[in-house]
Each structure stands twice: as structure tokens, then as C-alpha cells.
Write a protein that holds these residues in place. Structure first.
Motif, PDB file in Angstrom:
ATOM      1  N   ASN A 386       0.368  -0.844   0.148  1.00  0.00           N
ATOM      2  CA  ASN A 386       0.258   0.154  -0.459  1.00  0.00           C
ATOM      3  C   ASN A 386       1.117   1.308  -0.168  1.00  0.00           C
ATOM      4  N   TRP A 387       2.136   0.921   1.247  1.00  0.00           N
ATOM      5  CA  TRP A 387       2.783   2.194   0.388  1.00  0.00           C
ATOM      6  C   TRP A 387       3.078   2.749  -0.066  1.00  0.00           C
ATOM      7  N   GLU A 388       3.870   1.622  -1.826  1.00  0.00           N
ATOM      8  CA  GLU A 388       4.446   1.442  -2.331  1.00  0.00           C
ATOM      9  C   GLU A 388       3.835   2.093  -3.500  1.00  0.00           C
ATOM     10  N   LEU A 389       2.637   0.999  -3.795  1.00  0.00           N
ATOM     11  CA  LEU A 389       1.423   1.898  -4.677  1.00  0.00           C
ATOM     12  C   LEU A 389       0.486   3.134  -4.787  1.00  0.00           C
ATOM     13  N   GLU A 390       0.644   3.643  -3.341  1.00  0.00           N
ATOM     14  CA  GLU A 390      -0.270   4.396  -3.158  1.00  0.00           C
ATOM     15  C   GLU A 390       0.482   5.669  -1.772  1.00  0.00           C
ATOM     16  N   LYS A 391       0.838   5.081  -0.788  1.00  0.00           N
ATOM     17  CA  LYS A 391       0.935   6.537   0.035  1.00  0.00           C
ATOM     18  C   LYS A 391       2.526   7.235  -0.240  1.00  0.00           C
ATOM     19  N   ARG A 392       3.372   6.851  -0.667  1.00  0.00           N
ATOM     20  CA  ARG A 392       4.155   7.430  -0.904  1.00  0.00           C
ATOM     21  C   ARG A 392       4.058   8.670  -2.401  1.00  0.00           C
ATOM     22  N   PHE A 393       2.996   8.512  -2.831  1.00  0.00           N
ATOM     23  CA  PHE A 393       3.225   9.751  -3.970  1.00  0.00           C
ATOM     24  C   PHE A 393       1.933  10.573  -3.582  1.00  0.00           C
TER      25      PHE A 393
END
Length: 551
Positions: A386-393
Motif C-alpha cells: 500500500n505504501w509503494e503503490l499509494e502512500k508514497r505518492f
């Protein structure tokens, strides 16, 4: 009976080029199709008539010269009148896996939608006229909404459709703002030494100017050189193609703090740096500027200096992300799952570290101190994904999209996002690579005698160049490193009209350098006496490819 005999005749050996014959064929198609539709789907006679229709259609597709599609209304009439048949014909080709026939239909269909030929008036294009009522058999909306037919429309035509939709919005806004029809647009002044300076204010970035600025109604660019003096150069596309990559190169440089390099398989890409908010004080404004430049690159066919990551491209399009969009993540997850009893030896925690900046992002509260074990590994993998796909953006995308919407309105972007893939968007933003054969095929020559030796030498030198040198040469000629989707045959000027790269006899002293007219994709070559002299002068010109007025 007569329609059947006519199509049997056409399928065998008749000439499909005559106007009267085309009208007869059109009537025959319509008559037989009405007969087919009146019979049950499994009727033997319907099946035989349908097979005859498909054979005749294939004959027409292969027989009509592409350059004649738009000469006279009869050729258009045939393609247009056959609209009710095309979806069924395409299904027929798919069932037969008829690759060659599918390619020919795609070629003709895109030519009808956008006849990219300098000799054809732009008003002939049906790129807008096919965007008609919902439910029409083969309108653009139909082709775009039916997944099985989206392959028909090429990326180049999809980009033209985007430009058309943005242009319609611009026309409507212009009518409201100035009913008298005077629309001067926005003039940008760009300093080569610091291209981002003052741009936020000129473009109306949030927090830099009190009033919003209309960026859809047209933008012109003037460059100021190192000494502050204005450069020669009329903005008919050339300065834009140089300005956008220049500004994006500075914004996306890892040294700037907004973007980072990623490895997407064999391709090196860039995407927003997840900790940029802690490194760049005005990161919101600069991401907004980046979104504007991405929109300009799409609308004005100016190409970005780097490829964006697939995950970032999907965020731009609003498409659902998956683990496969981040190759490194997929590999890491496989390693973690395969670790088994040795998982603790990997020394993983519920956090992500950036070695370049020393920043840490926690996947959960206190995550930096929480070790990953066999008991919580599933939770870790879910949070990490979830962090790699969403939160870091999350820190970047609201501002990038805000800027993008200033150029491509939200409803237009939403419609465009439904018809374009991340791979196609990558080509639209970064351009195609340079294919020398394709380049030669779509080159015209002016002012030379038949088979001049300098042209032969030019192409021999280009063949001998490295890939980087060829890219530098094209940047010198066009102002941008990229080639349009579909290759050199899809070059357009600032008005969206098809143009060709032209080598012009300079009629000047061999002491002079080649001169590039970036707006019209023209290269003026003096009559250099040797291949060595030509190669040397080209390299000198390429080394000074920034700026206008060089001679």
C-alpha cells in the motif's frame, strides 16, 4: 441478386478506384447487409452472404491507395457508409487472427480520422466529427468504450483527440472572455540559466499570483540567453519543444529534490521522491508546475527528457495500481515470502529508509522499531504494498494533478484516461526512439539537383552516429529529443497540421554551420565539399543546439 454478382465481381479482379464503381459497391454492401440482418444468425444463406461481404471488404481495404482516401467524396462515402459493418468485420478478423488485415484496417481508419498529410487541408479531419452521439456504431466514443476495439486507434490519433478536446474547451473559454475574437494568449519569458525562476508567477502557480491565469488559450515562449538578451526565434512550435524539456529536466533531476530514479525492469525512470516535502520548502508549487509541464508536453507534442515510472503514470491517469507496476516491489515480496524461517535474518522493520537523504517513513506508528516476523509478515507485506503503490505518492499527486488540470480539464483527462494505457502515455510524453529508415522515408528535399552527393553523405554520417549523437542531431533540428508516436510520419506544426522534415539547400558559404528551423523541422545545409567537413559542421552545430539565431 445484382448486388451479390457485383461483389463477386469485385472480389475477383475489378478495379475499386473509380468513383462510379465505388458508389455501386457502396450500394451493394448496404443491400446485402440489410438482407443479412433480416435472416437468423445461423441461416446458411446469411453465412454465405456474410463470407462474400468479408472477402469483398478485404479486397477494398487492400485495393484502395491510402493517399486516395481523401481525394473526392466517394472514397470517404464508402468508408463512412460501411460503418454498420465495421464492428462485425473486426470481430471476424479477430476470430481469424488476421493480423495483416487488422493492420490495414487500423491504417485506413486512423488516416480517415486524421489524414496526416501536408497536402490535405486540416478541415478534412474527422477527429471531431466522429465524436458523435452515444450508440453510433463506430464513432470514436464507440471505439474508445469497447475494449475489444481500442487497438484500432493508434497513440498518435489518441493524442490528436486529446488536442481536439482541449482546443474545444479553449475556444469556449475564449468566446466567454473575449467575444471580439482577440485571443493573444500567454507569453512566457524563460531564462536559460534559471528556467524555473519566475515561471511559477508567470504560470499562475498557487501562492505566487493572486489571480488564476488561463493556460488553455495558447502560450508563446521567448528565451533569454546567458547575457539576458532575448534570442531570435518566432514561437511556431520550436521554442516550445525546447522549453518544456529544459524545464522538466531541471524539475525532475534527482539533485533538485523532487524526483528520484527508479528501475522499471530494464528502463530507468523517474517519479516523485516520497520525502520531498521534508527537503524542498515550496514542493507544492513545484509539483504543480510539473503537472502543468506534463500537460503542455501532451498538448504541444514536446517531449520529456526522461521516462516516468509506470506507477506514476497510472496515478496521472487515475488507473488502478498493482504490484506488477513496481517490478522491484514484486521481487522483494517474493524474497520475503520465500525467506521462511530465515525471515528475521533480513532485519526488516515496518519502515522504509532512503539512503540518499537519511529519511525514514514508518508504515505504522512506531514502525521503525517493529521487526518483521513470521507472525506479522502478512501485515507487513500488505502495508508495504500500500505504501509503494499509494502512500508514497500522496504528498505529490494532488499538486501534480492540480497543475495538469490547468492544461487538460478534469473531464477531458478522465475521458482520455479511459482510452490510453500507461505504455502509450509513456510514448506520448517521452517520444519514440529514432529509426533511421523511418526518418529517411519521411524526409523531403528542397533546392537540390537530382541525387545530390551531400544528401547521400548526410545519411551515411547519421548511420555512423552513436544513438546519443543521433538524438542530439534531432534535438538540434526539432528542439526536442523525442519523435512522435508512430514515427517521423506524424510530425505536426504548432497548428496541428502534418509536416515533413526537410533538408534545404542553404546556398551559403561552406564556412557556415548548418541552420535548423525548429518550428518547421527544416535543416539548411551548405554545400560542404567533403563528408568529413559535413560531419564536423554537424557536430559543431549539435554542440550549440540551445538557442536561436545560430548560423
Amino acid at each position: 441478386g445484382s448486388a451479390n454478382l457485383l461483389l463477386l465481381d469485385e472480389r475477383e479482379d475489378a478495379d475499386w478506384g473509380g468513383s462510379e464503381q465505388l458508389v455501386q459497391v457502396n450500394r451493394a454492401f448496404k443491400t446485402l447487409w440489410q438482407v443479412c440482418c433480416a435472416k437468423p444468425a445461423d441461416d446458411v444463406k446469411r453465412l454465405s452472404i456474410t463470407e462474400l461481404l468479408w472477402d469483398a471488404l478485404q479486397k477494398w481495404l487492400h485495393g484502395v491507395p491510402l493517399q486516395d482516401i481523401w481525394i473526392g467524396e466517394d472514397n470517404i462515402l464508402v468508408f463512412w457508409a460501411l460503418i454498420p459493418l465495421w464492428p462485425h468485420y473486426l470481430d471476424h478478423l479477430e476470430a481469424k487472427q488476421a493480423t495483416e488485415e487488422k493492420g490495414r484496417f487500423q491504417e485506413i481508419c486512423n488516416w480517415v480520422l486524421w489524414p496526416n498529410d501536408p497536402l490535405i487541408e486540416s478541415s478534412y479531419g474527422l477527429i471531431g466529427n466522429l465524436d458523435i452521439e452515444d450508440g453510433e456504431d463506430i464513432s470514436l466514443k464507440f471505439l474508445f468504450s469497447e475494449k475489444r476495439f481500442q487497438w484500432v486507434i493508434t497513440p498518435a490519433t489518441k493524442q490528436r483527440y486529446l488536442q481536439y478536446r482541449v482546443g474545444k474547451v479553449a475556444e469556449a473559454q475564449a468566446e466567454v472572455e473575449d467575444p471580439n475574437g482577440e485571443h493573444p494568449g500567454l507569453l512566457l519569458v524563460i531564462n536559460r540559466e534559471s528556467p524555473l525562476q519566475d515561471l511559477c508567477q508567470q504560470l499562475g502557480i498557487s501562492g505566487y499570483t493572486p489571480c488564476p491565469i488561463n493556460l488553455i488559450g495558447g502560450i508563446s515562449v521567448h528565451f533569454h540567453g546567458v547575457d539576458g538578451a532575448a534570442e531570435d526565434g518566432i514561437d511556431e512550435g520550436g521554442p516550445w519543444r525546447e522549453a518544456i524539456p529544459l524545464m522538466l529536466a531541471e524539475l525532475t533531476s534527482p539533485k533538485h529534490g523532487l524526483f528520484q530514479l527508479r528501475e522499471d525492469g530494464e528502463i530507468r525512470t523517474v517519479e516523485p521522491l516520497w520525502c520531498a516535502a521534508n527537503l524542498v520548502p515550496d514542493y507544492q508549487a513545484q509539483y504543480e508546475l510539473c503537472g502543468m509541464l506534463i500537460g503542455m508536453a501532451l498538448v504541444y507534442q514536446a517531449y520529456a527528457p526522461a521516462h516516468f515510472s509506470r506507477c506514476f503514470l497510472k496515478h496521472l491517469l487515475g488507473q488502478k495500481r498493482s504490484i506488477d507496476d513496481v517490478p522491484a516491489l514484486a521481487d522483494q515480496m517474493k524474497q520475503v515470502r520465500a525467506a521462511g524461517d530465515t525471515l528475521e535474518m533480513l532485519c526488516l522493520t515496518f519502515s522504509v529508509d532512503d539512503s540518499m537523504t537519511g529519511q525514514t517513513a514508518e508504515l505504522t506508528l512506531g514502525g521503525a522499531d517493529k521487526e518483521v516476523t513470521s507472525k506479522n509478515v502478512d501485515s507487513y507485506l500488505q502495508m508495504r504494498s500500500n505504501w509503494e503503490l499509494e502512500k508514497r505518492f500522496e504528498h505529490a499527486m494532488p499538486y501534480v494533478l492540480k497543475g495538469l488540470h490547468c492544461i487538460v480539464p478534469p473531464d477531458v483527462l478522465e475521458a482520455f484516461s479511459q482510452i490510453v494505457s500507461p505504455e502509450e502515455l509513456d510514448v506520448l510524453l517521452a517520444g519514440n526512439g529514432i529509426n533511421i529508415t523511418d526518418w529517411q522515408e519521411y524526409t523531403e528535399y528542397s533546392g537540390f539537383e537530382e541525387d545530390p552527393i551531400i544528401i547521400q553523405r548526410f545519411w551515411e554520417i547519421v548511420e555512423g552516429f552513436t544513438a546519443q549523437e543521433r538524438e542530439d542531431l534531432w534535438t538540434f533540428i526539432s528542439g526536442s529529443k523525442g519523435v512522435p508516436p508512430g514515427g517521423f510520419g506524424n510530425l505536426t506544426n504548432a497548428d496541428g497540421e502534418g509536416v515533413r522534415f526537410t533538408i534545404q539547400n542553404a546556398y551559403s558559404s561552406p564556412d557556415h554551420l548548418p541552420v535548423a528551423h525548429t518550428c518547421s523541422y527544416q535543416l539548411d545545409l551548405p554545400a560542404y565539399e567533403t563528408a568529413e567537413a559535413l560531419a564536423m559542421k554537424l557536430r559543431l552545430a549539435m554542440a550549440h543546439h540551445q538557442g536561436f539565431g545560430l548560423a
